[in-house]
Design a protein around this motif. Sequence first.
Motif, PDB file in Angstrom:
ATOM      1  N   LEU A  53      -7.654   6.046   2.833  1.00 25.81           N
ATOM      2  CA  LEU A  53      -8.463   6.470   3.979  1.00 25.81           C
ATOM      3  C   LEU A  53      -9.566   5.457   4.273  1.00 25.81           C
ATOM      4  N   ALA A  54     -10.213   4.978   3.225  1.00 24.48           N
ATOM      5  CA  ALA A  54     -11.273   3.986   3.421  1.00 24.48           C
ATOM      6  C   ALA A  54     -10.715   2.711   4.051  1.00 24.48           C
ATOM      7  N   ALA A  55      -9.544   2.283   3.586  1.00 21.01           N
ATOM      8  CA  ALA A  55      -8.947   1.062   4.135  1.00 21.01           C
ATOM      9  C   ALA A  55      -8.449   1.276   5.558  1.00 21.01           C
ATOM     10  N   TYR A  79      -9.511   3.561   7.859  1.00 24.77           N
ATOM     11  CA  TYR A  79     -10.563   3.867   8.833  1.00 24.77           C
ATOM     12  C   TYR A  79     -11.696   2.839   8.817  1.00 24.77           C
ATOM     13  N   GLY A  80     -11.800   2.073   7.725  1.00 26.14           N
ATOM     14  CA  GLY A  80     -12.912   1.147   7.602  1.00 26.14           C
ATOM     15  C   GLY A  80     -14.214   1.818   7.235  1.00 26.14           C
ATOM     16  N   VAL A  81     -14.137   3.084   6.841  1.00 26.84           N
ATOM     17  CA  VAL A  81     -15.304   3.877   6.457  1.00 26.84           C
ATOM     18  C   VAL A  81     -14.904   4.738   5.269  1.00 26.84           C
ATOM     19  N   ASP A  82     -15.784   4.868   4.297  1.00 28.70           N
ATOM     20  CA  ASP A  82     -15.473   5.717   3.149  1.00 28.70           C
ATOM     21  C   ASP A  82     -15.275   7.161   3.594  1.00 28.70           C
ATOM     22  N   PRO A  83     -14.281   7.849   3.033  1.00 32.31           N
ATOM     23  CA  PRO A  83     -14.042   9.242   3.426  1.00 32.31           C
ATOM     24  C   PRO A  83     -15.095  10.181   2.860  1.00 32.31           C
ATOM     25  N   ALA A 142      -5.451   7.163  11.309  1.00 30.78           N
ATOM     26  CA  ALA A 142      -4.749   8.065  10.392  1.00 30.78           C
ATOM     27  C   ALA A 142      -3.370   7.521  10.047  1.00 30.78           C
ATOM     28  N   VAL A 143      -2.673   6.958  11.026  1.00 28.85           N
ATOM     29  CA  VAL A 143      -1.347   6.386  10.771  1.00 28.85           C
ATOM     30  C   VAL A 143      -1.456   5.224   9.786  1.00 28.85           C
ATOM     31  N   LEU A 144      -2.418   4.344   9.998  1.00 31.29           N
ATOM     32  CA  LEU A 144      -2.595   3.212   9.085  1.00 31.29           C
ATOM     33  C   LEU A 144      -2.936   3.698   7.684  1.00 31.29           C
ATOM     34  N   ALA A 145      -3.851   4.651   7.574  1.00 23.73           N
ATOM     35  CA  ALA A 145      -4.245   5.149   6.254  1.00 23.73           C
ATOM     36  C   ALA A 145      -3.048   5.720   5.509  1.00 23.73           C
ATOM     37  N   GLU A 146      -2.211   6.485   6.200  1.00 17.71           N
ATOM     38  CA  GLU A 146      -1.057   7.066   5.523  1.00 17.71           C
ATOM     39  C   GLU A 146      -0.032   6.002   5.146  1.00 17.71           C
ATOM     40  N   THR A 158     -14.671   8.981  13.782  1.00 21.73           N
ATOM     41  CA  THR A 158     -14.564   7.678  13.128  1.00 21.73           C
ATOM     42  C   THR A 158     -14.615   7.756  11.610  1.00 21.73           C
ATOM     43  N   THR A 159     -14.955   8.912  11.057  1.00 24.71           N
ATOM     44  CA  THR A 159     -15.109   9.057   9.601  1.00 24.71           C
ATOM     45  C   THR A 159     -14.038   9.981   9.056  1.00 24.71           C
TER      46      THR A 159
END
Length: 457
Positions: free
Chosen positions: A379-381, A383-387, A438-442, A193-194
């Motif tokens: 990545l933060a946006a 996953y909803g969690v800071d990388p 990962a798809v959303l972050a990219e 999740t992170t």
Amino acid sequence: MRQAAASGIPVALADLGDLVRIPSIAFPGFDPAEVRRSAEAVAALVTETGLFEEVRITDAAIPGTDERGMPAVLATRPARNGRPTILLYAHHDVQPVGDESLWESPPFEPTVRDGRLYGRGAADDKAGIMAHIAALRAVKEALGADLDLGVVLFFEGEEEAGSRSFAQFLADNADALRSDVIVVADSGNWDATTPALTVSLRGNARFTLKVRTLEHASHSGMFGGAVPDAMMATIRLLSTLWDDDGAVAVDGLLSRDADTPAYTEETLRDEAGLPEGVSPVGTGTILSRIWNKPSITVTGIDAPSVVNASNTLSPEITVVISTRVAPGQEAREAFDAVAAHLRAHAPFGAELEFLDVDCGNGFLVDTSGWAVAAARDALAAGYGVDPVDIGVGGSIPFIADLVREFPAAEILVTGVEDPHSRAHSPNESLHLDTFRRAVLAEALLLESLDARTADGA
């Protein structure tokens, strides 16, 4: 963008399943036609996006041989209106399956169990390819096909087999590959999740060692006790590589001094499959041992098998030694240190021969660049969690080639794997929710770069 990324996941996973069904193993002894078939399947998926001016399957010569490397997919879309260019890398070849009896489902039949997709290449690295393609599909759906962002895709076909033609491929295609940002989707995350950005990688010095003590095999009863056999010499020699704690005991192998996040022995046991009663090796924090210190592993040995054991003194034993090199030390320097140690400690005058030396340097990321900041935000946006900034104990030697060929590019090492993906091992798998994030972050990263000029305005 979130809606476009989410809606594309079912198709992306179906496409990933189709790729997993292709046994694209680039190692000698396996059918190269399967690697070609994999490249063709990937090229078709890239072409179907409709985003690229050119999509081609190509290869490069392997320096010093008459051979050519395995087929790669190269696609290009030039930047417009001052926008930057991003290169997205992954590889479509996979590891051999190993002992198939250890797999809970067929390795080339994608199978979903408990929120994970199982199969060889499901994580490493066909998921990396599909994360890139799914993100591009989402960007096209949300923003349209008329992007200003320059995009290059480089999907290699021989990473698992050593990337022997990689440097030549870069030289042959330097103009097409030249980019402001390079995303290497071949690493992992802190957990399922992170997200993580890989900021350091160990190097690797791998070689074959032959240990010889006799001109021919002899009867162990007639000569044992007076004649040193190669197995005895090899065992004695290899044992000098580690101290009593299991830490590397080779002068000249360096360590990197850097802080590491908290990481417990319990987590290590869970992620590595270390049973209770078996102690971890080395000294210092657990992550410093994995990220910042050298390690030595004997990965293969040619010796009489148990089935073929006889009362014989072995004249020669061959082993493969893999040395992981701390970030910042040259891999060739590390090999020289290990070779010097082995020569100095060879027992009974055993003859040593070093063969098939393969060295790849580690990697340290300059985290001050604008692309690193953009990646962290995405990545933060996503996953909803800071990388988390992580090191990785493994090696991606070709990154040194990228740094040499494109010194001005910012290189971001990311991935879709989590600590339970078991890349290279039986029952390799992809955590499906990690893939979605990962798809959303990219996609969000590509969207932000499409709004940015190359000079940062």
